[in-house]
Structures are given as C-alpha cells and as structure tokens.
Write an enzyme that holds these catalytic residues in place. Structure first.
Site, short mmCIF file in Angstrom:
data_model
loop_
_atom_site.label_atom_id
_atom_site.label_comp_id
_atom_site.label_asym_id
_atom_site.label_seq_id
_atom_site.Cartn_x
_atom_site.Cartn_y
_atom_site.Cartn_z
N HIS A 177 -2.01 0.48 -9.51
CA HIS A 177 -2.51 -0.50 -8.53
C HIS A 177 -3.19 -1.68 -9.23
O HIS A 177 -4.40 -1.89 -9.09
CB HIS A 177 -3.46 0.19 -7.54
CG HIS A 177 -3.67 -0.63 -6.28
ND1 HIS A 177 -3.96 -0.07 -5.06
CD2 HIS A 177 -3.64 -1.97 -6.05
CE1 HIS A 177 -4.10 -1.02 -4.15
NE2 HIS A 177 -3.91 -2.18 -4.74
N ARG B 139 0.87 -1.17 0.00
CA ARG B 139 0.00 0.00 0.00
C ARG B 139 0.90 1.22 0.00
O ARG B 139 1.99 1.21 0.62
CB ARG B 139 -0.89 0.03 1.26
CG ARG B 139 -2.01 -0.99 1.26
CD ARG B 139 -3.08 -0.68 0.20
NE ARG B 139 -4.21 -1.59 0.23
CZ ARG B 139 -4.33 -2.69 -0.53
NH1 ARG B 139 -3.37 -3.03 -1.38
NH2 ARG B 139 -5.40 -3.45 -0.45
N GLU C 80 -4.28 7.67 -4.41
CA GLU C 80 -4.63 6.95 -5.63
C GLU C 80 -5.99 7.43 -6.13
O GLU C 80 -6.92 7.55 -5.31
CB GLU C 80 -4.67 5.45 -5.37
CG GLU C 80 -3.27 4.91 -5.06
CD GLU C 80 -3.22 3.40 -4.83
OE1 GLU C 80 -4.27 2.74 -4.97
OE2 GLU C 80 -2.14 2.90 -4.54
C1 DGY Z 1 -5.77 -6.37 -2.75
O1 DGY Z 1 -6.52 -7.31 -3.00
O2 DGY Z 1 -5.65 -5.91 -1.62
C2 DGY Z 1 -5.02 -5.79 -3.89
O3 DGY Z 1 -4.18 -4.74 -3.52
C3 DGY Z 1 -5.98 -5.29 -4.93
O4 DGY Z 1 -6.72 -4.24 -4.39
#
Ligand code: DGY
Length: 334
Positions: A284, A236, A265
């Site tokens: 992402h 993240r 984002e």
């Molecule tokens: C998750 O599944 O957490 C991935 O980052 C996709 O959002």
C-alpha cells in the site's frame, strides 16, 4: 484550551504549528496507536489527526468534545459517515496532492506485471540467466494497448494522461458519471463495467471503497476479462474478491495482477496470492514518496487548523459531510 490528538508521531515543525492552537498529544510508540492510549486521549480532544484510525460510533461516543478528524489520506473509508453526522464531527482529507504520484505507481505495476520485472529480477539473482534463453523471458507490451480505468477521478485522469500521451494507449473508462473533458482531451471512451473489462488489455481499479464497490471485482467480473489481460488494484483491497482473483490467476482467466492493496493489511505473508509468480505485490505505497507524503501531512494539518480556527470553508471536507460543514459554518457566523 483546544486539545489535539495525533495518532502518529509528529515532526518538530508539525508539532510547533499545531501547538499554536493549544495542547498537542501524539502517539510516539512503535506501530499503530494503542487502543488504550487512543481512548484515553480522545476523551478530551477537540481535533484528531490521523491516517487510518477507524472513526466510528464507539470512538465518537468516547469523544464528547471532538469537532474534526483530519486524515492524511485521500481515501476515507475509515470514516463512519452517519456516525460522524450524528455526532456533528467534520472529516477532512487530502485530495489533489497525491494524484500524480499514485498514477506513477499504476504504471509501475503495469510495467512490472507486463514485463515480469520482479519475477525476472529473482531469475537473475538466483543464477538462472543463461545464454540462449529467449521466449521464456518474454512479456507483453504496454504501449499502444487498451487500458480500462475503473473510477475516473483526479487519479484516473492522471493515469489516462500518461497512458494516452506517453504510451499511445487507447483509454476506456467507467465511473459514476461521464467526464466529457477527459473524453475530449484524451479520446477516452466511456463503457459499462462488463464491456470495459471485456475490451481491456489492462484494467486499473481506482474506485473508492463504498457500499457499492465492496467486492466489485467478483468471479463474474473476472470472467469478463480476457485471458491475456492484466489487473491492477490501487484502490482498496475490499473492492476485490481475493478468492475470485486467485482463481482467475491460476486458471488462465487473466494473465497477471499488480496489487498495492489487500483485503487485510498488512497482508499475511502466507496469503495464497503471494505464492503466485504472476502477482506483483506492494505494501500500500500508492502515495508513498517523500514529497507527496510531506504534502499530505501538511494539508491534513492545514485542514485541521482551518476547522479549529473557524475557517471551515478553507478545509478539504469530505463530500458527504459538506452539508454539515455548511451548517456549522453558518452557526459560527461565517
Ligand atoms: C490514500 O491517500 O487514500 C492512499 O491510499 C494512501 O493511504
């Protein structure tokens, strides 16, 4: 009558499955769900299907009937866990089905940064390729180098397997706990974070976003890395201090970075990191293949149905809410 709210448009088959439980309302507009629609519909919803909507005190206090939020993602940093406990709302997620796909993306970014794939694609398209070019096109090897994995969960394991068995890399890792099976299977070596950063040619950040990991990669941590090292973030954005990363990339502190995630984002197009040729940036897309996103959507729907049908033990409830799940299972006689 059970009411289900989806914050994203549903396919016909998905709507049909959910409709076996009761009434289904889905956001069909462009982009993220409008706040007014969300707050209107959540007022009498029993279940929420989402993939990033913030589930906090404000939303939960507007949702007196809500029993479960099922997110189509493995990460659930958009869940306010204490608020969900307080309102006795379960949270489910989609672990397991995206591990190999996200691990592939870690390698896509490692290879793209090490061999300068995006930069040199632009070079060719802009007509700079001439006979006699040589060292100016060089990159660095991935194979047989040292990879440091920060966060050894299922995805970390899938990355480590590719690294060791496919690329002959030495694997180092740091995690909340030791993983002896990975150590035995892949000769992975556990190190403290500063030691791992100092010893790695590639650092892949995979840790979930928690209170402990916000800003984990700060100026001090980037300073531990080798000037020739490459940093990859597929966890993240908020796990990284982006100013510190920018400084490391522009001062020769590290060689390059591959980023699938950003603090904000979508990342603003004029973000300083996007101006650097030694950054490869993605929107992402860690789990974004047709097959994997389908599997995640199906699992999120399975989880929601299981909770509403009273089969809580069949749903992938997030670890922090498993106590509550046990309590709720017992109270409904499971
Ligand atoms: C998750 O599944 O957490 C991935 O980052 C996709 O959002």
């Amino acid at each position: 009558m059970v009411r289900i709210l989806s914050t994203k448009p549903l396919r016909a088959a998905e709507r049909a499955r959910l409709a076996t439980l009761g009434e289904v309302v889905a956001w069909e507009g462009e982009g993220p769900i409008a706040k007014s629609f969300l707050f209107d519909a959540i007022a009498d919803a029993d279940a929420l299907l989402t993939s990033g909507t913030r589930v906090d005190e404000t939303l939960l206090s507007a949702a007196p009937r809500l029993r479960v939020v099922s997110t189509s993602s493995v990460g659930y940093d958009h869940f306010d866990i204490p608020a969900m406990r307080k309102h006795r709302v379960l949270g489910a997620h989609t672990p397991g089905v995206l591990d190999e796909t996200v691990a592939d993306l870690a390698f896509a970014l490692m290879l793209a940064t090490a061999r300068r794939v995006v930069e040199l694609d632009t070079y060719v398209r802009q007509g700079h390729w001439q006979r006699g070019d040589d060292e100016v096109l060089y990159g660095v090897d991935v194979h047989h180098r040292t990879l440091g994995i920060v966060g050894m969960g299922r995805i970390g394991h899938a990355v480590a397997r590719r690294a060791r068995l496919g690329f002959g890399m030495n694997v180092l890792y740091n995690s909340r706990s030791r993983h002896e099976s990975v150590e035995q299977e892949l000769q992975a070596v556990y190190l403290d974070l500063p030691d791992l950063l100092a010893a790695s040619d590639f650092v892949v950040l995979l840790t979930p976003l928690t209170k402990e990991t916000v800003g984990l990669m700060d100026r001090q941590m980037f300073a531990k890395m080798q000037p020739s090292a490459i940093f990859i973030n597929i966890s993240r954005g908020k796990t990284v201090d982006e100013t510190a990363l920018y400084e490391a990339l522009t001062s020769g502190g590290i060689r390059a970075a591959g980023l699938d995630v950003f603090e904000q984002e979508p990342v603003p197009h004029d973000h300083p990191l996007l101006k650097l040729p030694n950054v490869v940036a993605l929107p992402h897309i860690g789990s974004a293949t047709h097959a994997t996103r389908d599997a995640m959507r199906q699992l999120a729907i399975d989880n929601l149905i299981a909770v509403i049908e009273g089969r809580i033990q069949d749903a992938k409830i997030v670890p922090e809410l498993q106590e509550l799940a046990k309590e709720l299972s017992q109270s409904c006689g499971q």
